[in-house]
Structures are given as structure tokens and as C-alpha cells.
Scaffold this active site. Structure first.
Site, PDB file in Angstrom:
ATOM      1  N   ASP A 201      57.541  49.842  47.063  1.00 50.52           N
ATOM      2  CA  ASP A 201      56.918  49.947  48.383  1.00 50.52           C
ATOM      3  C   ASP A 201      57.315  51.296  48.999  1.00 50.52           C
ATOM      4  O   ASP A 201      58.489  51.570  49.234  1.00 50.52           O
ATOM      5  CB  ASP A 201      57.410  48.794  49.264  1.00 50.52           C
ATOM      6  CG  ASP A 201      56.739  48.762  50.635  1.00 50.52           C
ATOM      7  OD1 ASP A 201      56.049  49.734  50.997  1.00 50.52           O
ATOM      8  OD2 ASP A 201      56.923  47.761  51.343  1.00 50.52           O
TER       9      ASP A 201
ATOM     10  N   HIS B 161      52.992  48.697  48.451  1.00 48.56           N
ATOM     11  CA  HIS B 161      53.015  48.004  49.737  1.00 48.56           C
ATOM     12  C   HIS B 161      51.825  47.061  49.919  1.00 48.56           C
ATOM     13  O   HIS B 161      51.990  45.932  50.358  1.00 48.56           O
ATOM     14  CB  HIS B 161      53.025  49.038  50.863  1.00 48.56           C
ATOM     15  CG  HIS B 161      53.203  48.457  52.228  1.00 48.56           C
ATOM     16  ND1 HIS B 161      54.397  47.918  52.669  1.00 48.56           N
ATOM     17  CD2 HIS B 161      52.335  48.317  53.269  1.00 48.56           C
ATOM     18  CE1 HIS B 161      54.268  47.490  53.914  1.00 48.56           C
ATOM     19  NE2 HIS B 161      53.018  47.717  54.293  1.00 48.56           N
TER      20      HIS B 161
ATOM     21  N   CYS C 135      53.136  43.775  56.173  1.00 48.68           N
ATOM     22  CA  CYS C 135      53.602  44.912  56.975  1.00 48.68           C
ATOM     23  C   CYS C 135      54.014  44.465  58.378  1.00 48.68           C
ATOM     24  O   CYS C 135      54.820  43.558  58.527  1.00 48.68           O
ATOM     25  CB  CYS C 135      52.509  45.989  56.992  1.00 48.68           C
ATOM     26  SG  CYS C 135      53.047  47.601  57.577  1.00 48.68           S
TER      27      CYS C 135
END
Length: 420
Positions: free
Chosen positions: A328, A362, A234
Site C-alpha cells: 500500500d 491500496h 481508506c
């Protein structure tokens, strides 16, 4: 007589469990349930139904679940499908050195849809899941501006050194660092905001802070001197990509579901300044659960107006491994990674690779980690949708973890097992 075996009883959190039942009637339906309580007192549980074979046996490495929280042959399905009793809660082990996760596994001789105190399991087993192997040391780091925790494998070394970072939740997150050290890496779990005396919010990315962390890691006598690796997810993957681009001592980088440019926060490094692409607030989507989906909230890096925000990844000193979840829900990670690869190819660089996992979300973490579809994020004061589907995400965690270790061992030294 029914025999219920779960091995190993004590293991690392990323190691597979072997779950077997024997002594059942042929074609008997049974329920297997897993449960644990995390450090915050929140319970997690999962269950699945199985039908024994003609010999009265169930083997999760071989047999498919007929229903429950998952279906099909998933040997680690009971762990990967663990769900919290408290909505938007994420399982994240904080204390690694002195306490494992205790996972209770129960066997029922019928469909057991709900927990009921008057229905007792036929058999139960409790296993310990550790995030550090015996002999791994943890050293709290508070040197110069650097804040984090250093995990050292047993033995003299030297070992490959890796910096490990997470994303926009801030704080110090150590569980992946502990596992990396358990597999032969000196791992620095690095905090960069919302921890100790670091800024409470990430206003600007000061790349010199991360350079200081690289230098600190390389000075350690147990670390190989050729350079270090970085792994991050991230927002951390955004910073990792910047480190790969501008810091010469970063020679191998793993970016998990991150962007190819600077977003939101600007970046500064010596005389260099890169502005962050602004977020598109109208691109934030609220799901029916109330979780926010940021997938379309970042500007398109392909637009001409955003070219000054894109990282010149072609200048990276070492190889880059992009790990991407095809579903994601937080970033358009596939597009970001593909744009980075196109840029490198245009510049004649071939030292990057994309591992795309269709159906994964994710938060791609080490294997055995429960699939987290959505969880609370303190940065946005609400829950975020991470996306993905259980089976595909579980496979991504298992496969990518092996590839990450191969990648680092090969490019940082020791155990040269495969090329990028």
C-alpha cells in the site's frame, strides 16, 4: 479455421471470462488485446502474447502469457492490466442500471505491439460487463441528512444489509454496492462529503450522520433486523472502524487499507470527541511520475502523544475483517491493522482477522477491476500513488472478494458458510 471464443458474453463485472483460441498452427505466436472506453470518453487497453500448444490452442485459464502487459497464467490478466490512455485516470463506473462496460477483445496472428489502422485482427469479440444483476433495483436516498443509493436484490428477502463507503475522493460511488446487491445483500452506497448538499470538504467526522444511515438501512423491510455490516476503504475504512467501535447496530465490519485511529479530521459522536492525528507534510514523497505517496505522512499511532486518537476497537460489537495490501503506497496499512489486532488481543477479544496480501496496493476492489497504480485525487488536487504489483494485486482482489461475501453472509445471517 481459427475459432476465438469469449464466454460469457454478458456477465457481472466480477465474474471471470473464459477466453480460448483454437485452429491455430502448432506453437504459433498470437496477440490478444482488450480495450474499452469509459463514461468520460477515456480509452483503456491491454495486450498479451501467447504461444499455442501442439494442438494449435490457447486457453487463458491454462496457458501462460509470454509477455505484453503481463506474463504467466492469469485468466483475467487482460482485464486487470487495462491501462488508461490518459495518465492518472481511474476506471470507475458511475451509471450502473442502464449501461454496462463494453470490452472489445481482439485476436492477432502475430506480435502486435502497437495499434495500427492497417493491421486488422483475425477475430474480435465484444462482451458486456454489468455492475448490477437482472432484477436489482436502485433507489436514490435523500432521507433526513442521509445521501446515497440503495441497491435491492430481487425477491422478498429479508437480506443482510451492508453500508458501502469509499475514501477521500468524496462523492457517491456505487459500483461495489451494485455488485453486493447482485450477490444477495441490500447495499447502501453512502456518500459523506462532496455530494449533493453534503459538505464539500470533510472537516469533522460526525458519527451521528453514519448512525442515521445505519438506522435507515435497518428500517427497510428487506433488511434482516439483527444488525448491519459496513465495508469501506481508506478514509472510509477509518470511519467504518469508528462505526464498529461505537454503533451497537454495526455487527460486522470490513476495513480495506485503513488506519486504526482518527487522522487529520476530528471525530465527534454525542458527547465524545476524538482529535485527529495531524498529517506530517514532510513525510509526503513525490515519485518520479509526480504522484504523491502518503505512506509516511501519518503520525505513528504507537507514540504516546497519539494514544487519544486511537479507536478503542476492543469495544466493537461484532467481528472485524482487516484487508491489507502489503505494498500500500498510501497508508502503512499493515502496521495499522496489526496495532488494532494487538489492542484487541490485549483486551481478550478474538473477533478480528487480518487478510494480508503481499504485493497488493491500496485500491483493492472487486475482481476484474483494472489494477490502478496511481490516479488523480480531487482532495489533494493531484495524483496519489496507490502502490502494488499487477499479479499480486489481481489475486488480492479475487481472493478478498470471496472472503468478504463469506464474512458478511456468515455474520449477518443467510448462507452461513464459514467462521471468521
Amino acid at each position: 479455421m481459427v475459432q476465438f471464443t469469449v464466454t460469457p458474453e454478458v456477465s457481472l463485472a466480477d465474474e471471470p471470462l473464459r477466453i480460448q483460441v483454437s485452429g491455430l498452427a502448432p506453437l504459433q505466436i498470437v496477440t490478444l488485446r482488450a480495450s474499452l472506453t469509459d463514461e468520460k470518453g477515456v480509452g483503456f487497453q491491454s495486450r498479451a502474447f501467447y504461444r499455442s500448444n501442439e494442438a494449435g490452442e490457447v486457453n487463458l485459464e491454462r496457458d501462460a502469457a509470454t509477455g505484453g502487459d503481463y506474463s504467466g497464467a492469469q485468466p483475467m490478466g487482460l482485464l486487470c492490466s487495462l491501462k488508461p490512455e490518459k495518465m492518472f485516470h481511474r476506471l470507475m463506473k458511475r451509471e450502473l442500471m442502464h449501461s454496462p462496460l463494453h470490452v472489445k477483445l481482439d485476436l492477432y496472428d502475430m506480435y502486435q505491439l502497437f495499434s495500427a489502422p492497417d493491421v486488422l485482427p483475425v477475430a474480435s469479440r465484444i462482451v458486456e460487463r454489468w455492475y448490477v444483476a437482472p432484477g436489482v433495483q436502485r433507489v436514490l436516498i435523500r432521507e433526513g441528512r442521509v445521501r446515497g443509493a440503495l441497491f435491492l436484490p430481487p425477491g422478498k428477502g429479508p437480506f443482510p444489509g451492508v453500508i458501502d463507503m469509499f475514501g477521500g475522493i468524496g462523492g457517491l460511488i456505487e459500483f461495489r454496492g451494485g455488485l453486493l446487491a447482485s450477490h444477495g445483500f441490500v447495499a447502501l452506497s453512502l456518500a459523506y462529503f462532496a455530494y449533493d448538499d453534503l459538505p464539500k470538504m470533510l472537516d469533522e467526522i460526525d458519527l451521528e450522520y453514519f448512525e442515521e444511515a445505519v438506522d435507515l438501512l435497518m428500517r427497510h423491510p428487506k433488511v434482516m433486523g439483527s444488525g448491519v455490516g459496513v465495508i469501506a476503504v481508506c478514509k472510509g475504512a477509518e470511519i467504518a472502524l469508528a462505526m464498529a467501535t461505537f454503533l451497537k447496530k454495526v455487527i460486522a465490519t470490513v476495513c480495506i487499507n485503513g488506519p486504526n485511529g482518527i487522522n487529520g479530521n476530528s471525530l465527534r459522536y454525542r458527547n465524545l470527541y476524538i482529535r485527529g492525528m495531524p498529517y506530517i507534510t514532510e513525510g509526503i514523497h513525490f515519485t518520479s511520475t509526480g504522484a504523491m505517496e502518503f505512506h509516511n505522512a501519518i503520525e505513528d499511532p504507537r507514540e504516546e502523544r497519539n494514544q487519544d486518537c486511537i479507536l478503542p476497537v476492543e469495544n466493537a460489537q461484532g467481528p472485524i475483517l482487516f484487508i491489507v495490501g502489503g505494498e500500500d503506497g498510501n497508508y502503512n496499512s499493515r502496521m495499522f491493522a496489526e496495532e488494532a489486532l494487538k489492542r484487541m488481543k490485549r483486551c481478550g477479544k478474538k473477533n478480528a482477522k487480518l487478510l494480508l496480501y503481499p504485493g497488493a496496493g491500496h485500491l483493492i476492489e472487486p475482481p476484474g477491476s483494472p489494477f490502478c497504480l496511481m490516479s488523480y485525487n480531487p482532495l489533494v488536487l493531484g495524483p496519489l500513488m496507490w502502490g502494488g504489483k499487477l499479479e499480486a494485486h489481481s489475486y488480492a482482489q479475487e481472493h478478498s472478494w470471496r472472503e468478504i461475501q463469506k464474512f458478511f453472509h456468515y455474520h449477518l445471517g443467510q448462507s452461513k458458510v464459514s467462521k471468521l
